[in-house]
Every structure is written in C-alpha cells, then in structure tokens.
Design an enzyme around this catalytic site. Sequence first.
Site, PDB file in Angstrom:
ATOM      1  N   LEU A 113       6.769   3.090   1.517  1.00 20.88           N
ATOM      2  CA  LEU A 113       7.641   1.922   1.673  1.00 20.88           C
ATOM      3  C   LEU A 113       8.724   2.158   2.719  1.00 20.88           C
ATOM      4  O   LEU A 113       9.256   3.252   2.850  1.00 20.88           O
ATOM      5  CB  LEU A 113       8.283   1.591   0.317  1.00 20.88           C
ATOM      6  CG  LEU A 113       7.289   1.363  -0.825  1.00 20.88           C
ATOM      7  CD1 LEU A 113       8.034   1.071  -2.124  1.00 20.88           C
ATOM      8  CD2 LEU A 113       6.318   0.233  -0.511  1.00 20.88           C
ATOM      9  N   MET A 123       0.845  -1.194   0.000  1.00 26.70           N
ATOM     10  CA  MET A 123       0.000   0.000   0.000  1.00 26.70           C
ATOM     11  C   MET A 123       0.884   1.249   0.000  1.00 26.70           C
ATOM     12  O   MET A 123       0.423   2.350   0.327  1.00 26.70           O
ATOM     13  CB  MET A 123      -0.943  -0.015   1.198  1.00 26.70           C
ATOM     14  CG  MET A 123      -1.860  -1.240   1.189  1.00 26.70           C
ATOM     15  SD  MET A 123      -3.501  -0.960   1.904  1.00 26.70           S
ATOM     16  CE  MET A 123      -3.070  -0.546   3.586  1.00 26.70           C
ATOM     17  N   GLY A 124       2.146   1.114  -0.399  1.00 26.61           N
ATOM     18  CA  GLY A 124       3.023   2.267  -0.504  1.00 26.61           C
ATOM     19  C   GLY A 124       3.583   2.724   0.831  1.00 26.61           C
ATOM     20  O   GLY A 124       3.481   2.023   1.835  1.00 26.61           O
ATOM     21  N   GLU A 150      11.912  -0.286   5.190  1.00 23.84           N
ATOM     22  CA  GLU A 150      12.851  -1.403   5.057  1.00 23.84           C
ATOM     23  C   GLU A 150      12.159  -2.767   5.044  1.00 23.84           C
ATOM     24  O   GLU A 150      12.680  -3.726   4.484  1.00 23.84           O
ATOM     25  CB  GLU A 150      13.890  -1.357   6.184  1.00 23.84           C
ATOM     26  CG  GLU A 150      15.025  -0.363   5.937  1.00 23.84           C
ATOM     27  CD  GLU A 150      15.759  -0.646   4.630  1.00 23.84           C
ATOM     28  OE1 GLU A 150      16.177  -1.795   4.416  1.00 23.84           O
ATOM     29  OE2 GLU A 150      15.867   0.286   3.806  1.00 23.84           O
ATOM     30  N   SER A 195       4.198   1.103   8.046  1.00 24.15           N
ATOM     31  CA  SER A 195       3.939   2.436   7.498  1.00 24.15           C
ATOM     32  C   SER A 195       3.227   3.314   8.516  1.00 24.15           C
ATOM     33  O   SER A 195       3.321   4.536   8.467  1.00 24.15           O
ATOM     34  CB  SER A 195       3.076   2.334   6.234  1.00 24.15           C
ATOM     35  OG  SER A 195       3.698   1.491   5.292  1.00 24.15           O
ATOM     36  N   HIS A 214       9.324  -3.453   3.515  1.00 28.67           N
ATOM     37  CA  HIS A 214       8.964  -3.688   2.111  1.00 28.67           C
ATOM     38  C   HIS A 214      10.199  -4.046   1.289  1.00 28.67           C
ATOM     39  O   HIS A 214      10.158  -4.934   0.430  1.00 28.67           O
ATOM     40  CB  HIS A 214       8.317  -2.445   1.500  1.00 28.67           C
ATOM     41  CG  HIS A 214       7.033  -2.034   2.142  1.00 28.67           C
ATOM     42  ND1 HIS A 214       6.936  -0.958   2.995  1.00 28.67           N
ATOM     43  CD2 HIS A 214       5.781  -2.556   2.074  1.00 28.67           C
ATOM     44  CE1 HIS A 214       5.687  -0.819   3.405  1.00 28.67           C
ATOM     45  NE2 HIS A 214       4.966  -1.783   2.865  1.00 28.67           N
TER      46      HIS A 214
END
Lengths: 316, 316
Positions: free
Chosen positions: B38, B35-36, B40, B222, B42
């Site tokens: 981002l 889901m963006g 570490e 996030s 991810h």
Amino acid sequence: MAAKEPEIIRDKDQMRRWSRAMRAQGKTIGLVPTMGYLHEGHVSLIREARTHADVLAVSIYVNPGQFAPSEDLSTYPSDFHGDIRKLTQIPGGVDVVFNPHNLYDYGGSTDASARASNGAVKSGGGETVSCLEDKGVGHETWVRVERLEKGMCGRSRPVFFRGVATVVSKLFNIVEPDVAVFGKKDYQQWRIIQRMVRDLDFSVRVIGSEIVREHDGLAMSSRNVRLSPEEREKALSISKSLSEARSSAEKGQVNCKVLRDLVIQAISEAGGRVDYAEIVDQESLESVEEIRRPVVFCVAAWFGKVRLIDNMEINI
Amino acid sequence: MAAKEPEIIRDKDQMRRWSRAMRAQGKTIGLVPTMGYLHEGHVSLIREARTHADVLAVSIYVNPGQFAPSEDLSTYPSDFHGDIRKLTQIPGGVDVVFNPHNLYDYGGSTDASARASNGAVKSGGGETVSCLEDKGVGHETWVRVERLEKGMCGRSRPVFFRGVATVVSKLFNIVEPDVAVFGKKDYQQWRIIQRMVRDLDFSVRVIGSEIVREHDGLAMSSRNVRLSPEEREKALSISKSLSEARSSAEKGQVNCKVLRDLVIQAISEAGGRVDYAEIVDQESLESVEEIRRPVVFCVAAWFGKVRLIDNMEINI
C-alpha cells in the site's frame, strides 16, 4: 389452508427491498427462476423450494439474452394470469412473483455504439449475438462458464448459456436468495449454475429438482404446447428410448456408442431430428465412451418446429 | 484518536458473516480492493471510502486470474506487515483486512481436466490463459465486459480485465459491500467495474477516486518501487507530457493526433517504450479524433522491466 395470492413486484429495487426486509426478520429466501407459462414441472420446483426457505419468490421473465435472433423468442408461450392462478393454488403458496418488464433497461437511451453504422450488430465478444444485442441495447457484460457451456446445447445454441448465467447472476443480485431451485430437465444449465455459484462465490445454495413427466413419460416443458397431437405422440420416442437405454446400461451394456445408436435410431424412426444424444459425466459433462461411473444421457431433438430436451441419469 | 488495528480475516465465510453482522446492526459497509504493498494512493481510496460507509473492509489479495504467465505476478511486491502498519495509522482506521490465501480454492482437488495430457493448458474460452489456469485450477467462470475490455490495456494484457471483473465479482459476493472505491489511475478498470455493476445489477455503489501523485508528478503505483533511480527520473516524462497535452488542449488544440504525438515523442525521447497513448471518450472509452466532449488521455509505457500507466481527464 387458504389460497395465497402472491404479491407482484416489477421493480428491481422494490424486489431487493422486499428480500432485505425478509432477511432482517431472520427469514431465509428461496428463488425459483422461470420464464413463465408454468406447468407441473415448475410447481414441483416451487414445492421443493418451499422445503428449503421461509419465504419464496418466483421470477417470471423471458430473457432475450439467451435467445439467438433465429430462435423462438417471439413465439415463446406466455400466460401471466394463468401463471398467477396456478401459483395461488400451490399449498403454502408463493410470497412474491418478480415480473420485471425489462431487466436490461438501465435508464439510459439505446446505446448507439452497440450498432454499427450500417445497422448491423457489432458484438463486443466477436462471435455471438443474442436478441438483446440485436436490439442495440448497451448491455455488454456476460458471465461465461467456459468449459461447461461448450458442449451439447451450447453447440447448437451458442448464446444460450452465457445468457442464462448472466440473467441468473442478475436475479441473484436483485433477489439475494439463500436458496435457488433449478430443474434437472435442463441438466447442463443446472450444472453451469452450480459451477458459476462456486466460481463467483455467490452465497446461494443451488438445488437441482427431478424431472416431472406427463403420464406417458414426456418430460414437461412450456414448449410442449407448440407440438401438434401427432408430433407430441412421436416425441414420446425420446423418453421411451432413453428409458430403454438406461435399462440396457443397468443390465450391463456399458458401451456408449451402442446406447446412443439405440436412442438416435428410435427418435429418427419416429420422425424426429436429433440435435445431439450424448452420454456424459454428471459433473464435468465430458463425453464418456464406457459407463464406469455415474453419467447422464442427454438428448435434444426437433419435432416439427419444436426443439425438445430430455435426460436420464444412469447411476451405475 | 487512538490508532485502530484492523481485524484480519482470511476465510470467505467468516468475511461474509462479519459483513452480515454489520448490516444487521444497520451499518453500511465500504470495500477498498487492493493487491497490497500500500502507498498514499491506496490511503486516499480508504479515506474516500470512510466518507461513504460506516465500516470499512480493505482486501489485500494478489489475483493470479488477472496476470498472464508472461507477466509480473512472481515479482509483484508485497509487505503485509508494512501494509497493516500503514492501515493502522489512517485516521478512523480500517475495520477489517480481508486477506484470503487463495480465492480460487473450492475445496476439491486440482482439476485434471483443466490440463491437456501433454501438460499444456486447455483454455475453455479458447483464446486467453491466466496464471490461474496455468496452474490447472478448476475455476472456469469469467465475467467479461465485452466492449470496454477490448482497447488500451486490454490489447496488451488480454487476460487482465476478465481477471479483474471476475475477482471483483467474487469480492462483492463475499464482502457484500454497499460502496466500493476504485482509483481513477486504473481508469479503464474503474469504468469496467462501473459497467459490470450496472449490467449485473450488483447492489454496490462504485466510486472513482482521483489519482495521487508523488511530489514530482509521478502517479503512485506499487510497481514504482521496481524502477531504478534513473528509470524513475525518466518515467516523469509520462506525467509531464500528459500535463502539457492537457494544457495544450485547454488552450484550443483539439487535434488528438497532435496531442498524442507530443506525448509519444516525450516518452520515447526519455527512453520509455510506449504501449499506447490514446485519447478516448470518458464513458465509452472509444478513441476520439477531435476533442469535442470530455475525454481522458490514457498512457501505458515501459521503463526497463516496469510497465506504468497514467491518465488525465480533459474536461472541455
């Protein structure tokens, strides 16, 4: 053209390999999902599919996930060798018959947690249990098309459409077809599959194929074989009264209550038991009181122990 | 190696064409759904995916279907250009970023029948409504993993897992990956996707990637950016107490009530509000009273307005 006997594939991975090999050759793949005991209605789906795809797979699989334990899974007719003979005679033929033994066998043991300790079935979803869960299989993922699955057949067969949507998802993921053909006899099913394909972004074109009828008008169905000669005669009341209702609508009778009463009365007088007789919007399947746009008149009725469905589109 | 900027694709059909072109060249395709915003965590998923596939797509899409109207969709952090910069710096890089504007736009108008006349939302399924349905969008197909979706996060977030399973189905059907990597931080989500892939016969290998933590132990998320410095400090009580519980179990404390009390007390004393703290079987996610087989200790807790999750596997 010489008769072509289809290759029979029973394994999921082998089925997918076949499809991918075809696609790698640049060929488009058609799928006609069936539960077997094929009749002229199925043949017409296959002929239709032939016009849209280079190679053709027909699946033959009676899906326990769409039958409730109280329904006719155990008496659903089958004749695999007869089916293969029929498919072989179709001009152009069928390339593959996908006939899995069990689409819900995931290689593990029976999932004990699917059954409560008293032997009763726990349904994860709470409300609905199919023949699949009744066996304590560990399968627990269901595709639900929540609005379209509610009415008509969904009311009297609460597990049916989630079972259909789920098995069709599985077949799409295994066969990876470009085109799939469904009969408009199962009108609600066809619309549900169309909606599912849109909502889940399946890369499959769904085509609805017209109902095929016996010479006297009875819609073809694998279940017709279970009608006695008398029941079969009486069952003609469905298609006859639907036809009359359509004519009446075309002549200006747009009041749906009048049209529904006509059909309900005709079927009841013939000795049938109406499950539903509904006039609905062709896309949303929502009930209509006056016909002001294209609708479809859908009927389900019991004759003896056999439940039959039929429908006619009214395009005014 | 020179930095590689990913190609950005926003259109479903273009995304699928790209994947099919890659497959036609014999390349295997990896997908990391995100889901963006981002971090570490991810990046570690992407490094993992790199080892399993020839080419790599990362999707960036905040899915309204998995948020309830009461949840934090509107404040979910985003930084698309920052994300692309981070992806460009990853050794080996990412080939495609799939960043659709709206995965539920089917080209029709808003479906009026999705809203009741008083403006309230009708849910086809009855019980649960997401931000998607709240907008009156016509989407109505949901993938439900009925047993695994019930507990833990599913209890406090009733639309969450059907939203996740549905959007992942869509992404799988659009990107057609061979391999997809999910973080074990979202442990229940990872198990649900595995089960969905098995049950629906998706041809995708699902890989779970280990949790990445800040230097002080906080699991990367996030949502961490929304914690105040004080809340962030207090939130360390989650990973610290989980660690202590694991050590304690490894030293022979198999009583789950004792272990759970340890964690609940530590988080509460730090000022957090525990949503759940459960020790469950790693596959069935069913609660365990005594640790006799591999389990996972899963926690969700609120610090201020931020809900955090974390977990640790205990393999004894």
